[in-house]
Design a protein around this motif. Structure first.
Motif, short mmCIF file in Angstrom:
data_model
loop_
_atom_site.label_atom_id
_atom_site.label_comp_id
_atom_site.label_asym_id
_atom_site.label_seq_id
_atom_site.Cartn_x
_atom_site.Cartn_y
_atom_site.Cartn_z
N MET A 277 19.38 -4.66 -19.82
CA MET A 277 18.30 -5.36 -19.11
C MET A 277 17.39 -5.99 -20.15
O MET A 277 17.07 -5.36 -21.17
N THR A 278 16.96 -7.21 -19.91
CA THR A 278 16.10 -7.91 -20.86
C THR A 278 14.74 -8.20 -20.23
O THR A 278 14.60 -8.29 -19.01
N GLY B 244 23.70 -9.15 -19.97
CA GLY B 244 22.30 -8.85 -19.70
C GLY B 244 21.69 -9.67 -18.58
O GLY B 244 22.09 -10.80 -18.33
N ARG B 245 20.73 -9.08 -17.90
CA ARG B 245 19.98 -9.74 -16.85
C ARG B 245 18.53 -9.27 -16.90
O ARG B 245 18.22 -8.21 -17.45
N GLN B 246 17.62 -10.02 -16.26
CA GLN B 246 16.21 -9.64 -16.21
C GLN B 246 15.86 -8.83 -14.97
O GLN B 246 14.73 -8.34 -14.86
N VAL B 247 16.79 -8.70 -14.03
CA VAL B 247 16.50 -7.94 -12.81
C VAL B 247 17.68 -7.06 -12.42
O VAL B 247 18.82 -7.31 -12.79
N VAL C 172 14.91 -5.56 -24.75
CA VAL C 172 16.26 -5.18 -24.32
C VAL C 172 16.32 -3.66 -24.19
O VAL C 172 15.79 -2.94 -25.04
N VAL C 173 16.91 -3.17 -23.08
CA VAL C 173 17.17 -1.74 -22.90
C VAL C 173 18.53 -1.58 -22.25
O VAL C 173 19.00 -2.46 -21.52
N PRO D 141 22.85 -6.93 -14.34
CA PRO D 141 23.76 -7.22 -15.44
C PRO D 141 25.21 -7.40 -15.02
O PRO D 141 25.98 -8.08 -15.72
N MET D 142 25.60 -6.84 -13.87
CA MET D 142 26.99 -7.01 -13.41
C MET D 142 27.30 -8.47 -13.06
O MET D 142 28.47 -8.86 -13.04
#
Length: 326
Positions: free
Chosen positions: A255-256, A176-179, A239-240, A160-161
């Motif tokens: 994170m998605t 947000g990011r997936q990893v 999403v978390v 996410p950064m």
């Protein structure tokens, strides 16, 4: 269990709204659950830190029943002390002077065919950070550290950064990011005579291929803290919260499209599937050497649930291959 793409898309906005509520740390879709018993039907899974202090929630979302899951999700980091002269998945690593976690696997970088170590970004740190195995030496100011156990420096990461364009949600901006993943050069490890394997310790063997995870799939992993444990994927979290780093003012990290794992009692003798220090563990499909995920979250002092990213997405985002031979 196949979850229709249209259902995932329909849940996206309600998931953002629910996760913005006080006490809610994530929303997903997966198996309906009551008192840790799972049923073969879909439900919207809402993750909270404390079920006794949860906000008022609807009974249904996108036409599915809602189930409340007490799961305070945190990045998993902590120290360990075993050294591996042959580097492979499952070994403990540490960034000086911050965090420790698990080396998920030695991977092949597709751009130059060099070998590198795969783990989580929150374990390895930003580009240029030096990572050691098993632990970082003391580093008094003005002294030269002992680099005998150094693997090398972080080459690149994605988390996410690295998200540049935020999503507005309830007065905040979410990144947000997936990893949550990083790769580390192994040049210094090679200079000190270490060898490399694409296997995972504790007899897991080499990674044979990478496949996408799915709800109801049984999985296993080898973490540097809890060793070999197993469970079942019970939900896909839209999403978390990603509770790491310092987001800009008015922003939150998330994170998605993550996957929730619930422990299998027969593979977790102490009732714990993961704890602090297991972040970075490669998750395999049970009974195979197929990599399906990269574990990054769970209950830091040990718990029955864990969270992982889709390994096919990790490979794509970092341009690496887990199944390699020379």
């Amino acid at each position: 269990m196949d979850i229709p793409e249209e259902l995932i898309a329909a849940l996206e906005f309600p998931a953002l709204e629910l996760t913005a509520l006080q006490g809610v740390n994530g929303v997903g879709v997966g198996l309906r659950e009551e008192n840790e018993e799972f049923f073969d039907e879909l439900a919207v899974r809402v993750y909270v830190d404390d079920a006794a202090d949860a906000p008022e929630l609807p009974s249904q979302v996108v036409g599915l029943p809602l189930c409340l899951v007490e799961f305070p999700i945190e990045p998993l980091f902590a120290p360990d002390a075993r050294r591996y002269d042959e580097l492979m998945g499952g070994a403990q690593i540490e960034q000086a002077p911050l965090n420790a976690g698990t080396l998920g696997a030695v991977v092949l970088r597709n751009d130059d065919n060099s070998l590198a170590a795969l783990t989580c970004h929150h374990v390895a740190g930003d580009t240029g950070s030096r990572v050691f195995q098993p632990t970082a030496p003391p580093m008094p100011i003005g002294s030269t550290p002992d680099l005998t156990d150094s693997l090398g420096h972080v080459i690149t990461f994605d988390s996410p950064m690295t998200q540049a364009i935020p999503t507005p949600v309830g007065g905040e901006l979410w990144l947000g990011r997936q990893v949550d993943a990083a790769v580390i050069a192994l040049d210094e490890a090679a200079q000190h005579g270490r060898t490399f394997s694409n296997g995972i310790t504790d007899g897991f063997g080499p990674v044979a291929q990478t496949v996408a995870p799915a709800v109801k799939m049984f999985v296993r992993k080898r973490g540097s803290q809890t060793g070999p444990t197993g469970g079942q994927i019970v939900g896909m979290a839209s999403v978390v919260w990603w509770q790491w780093g310092s987001p800009p003012d008015g922003h939150r990290y998330v994170m998605t499209n993550q996957f929730e794992i619930f422990f299998n009692p027969s593979e977790c003798p102490d009732g714990i599937i993961s704890r602090g220090g297991d972040s970075g563990s490669v998750v395999l499909r049970s009974g195979t050497n197929e990599a399906v995920g990269l574990m990054w979250g769970g209950v830091r002092n040990g718990g029955r649930r864990a969270v992982m990213s889709d390994m096919t997405t990790v490979e794509q985002r970092l341009d690496v291959t887990l199944a390699w031979t020379f």
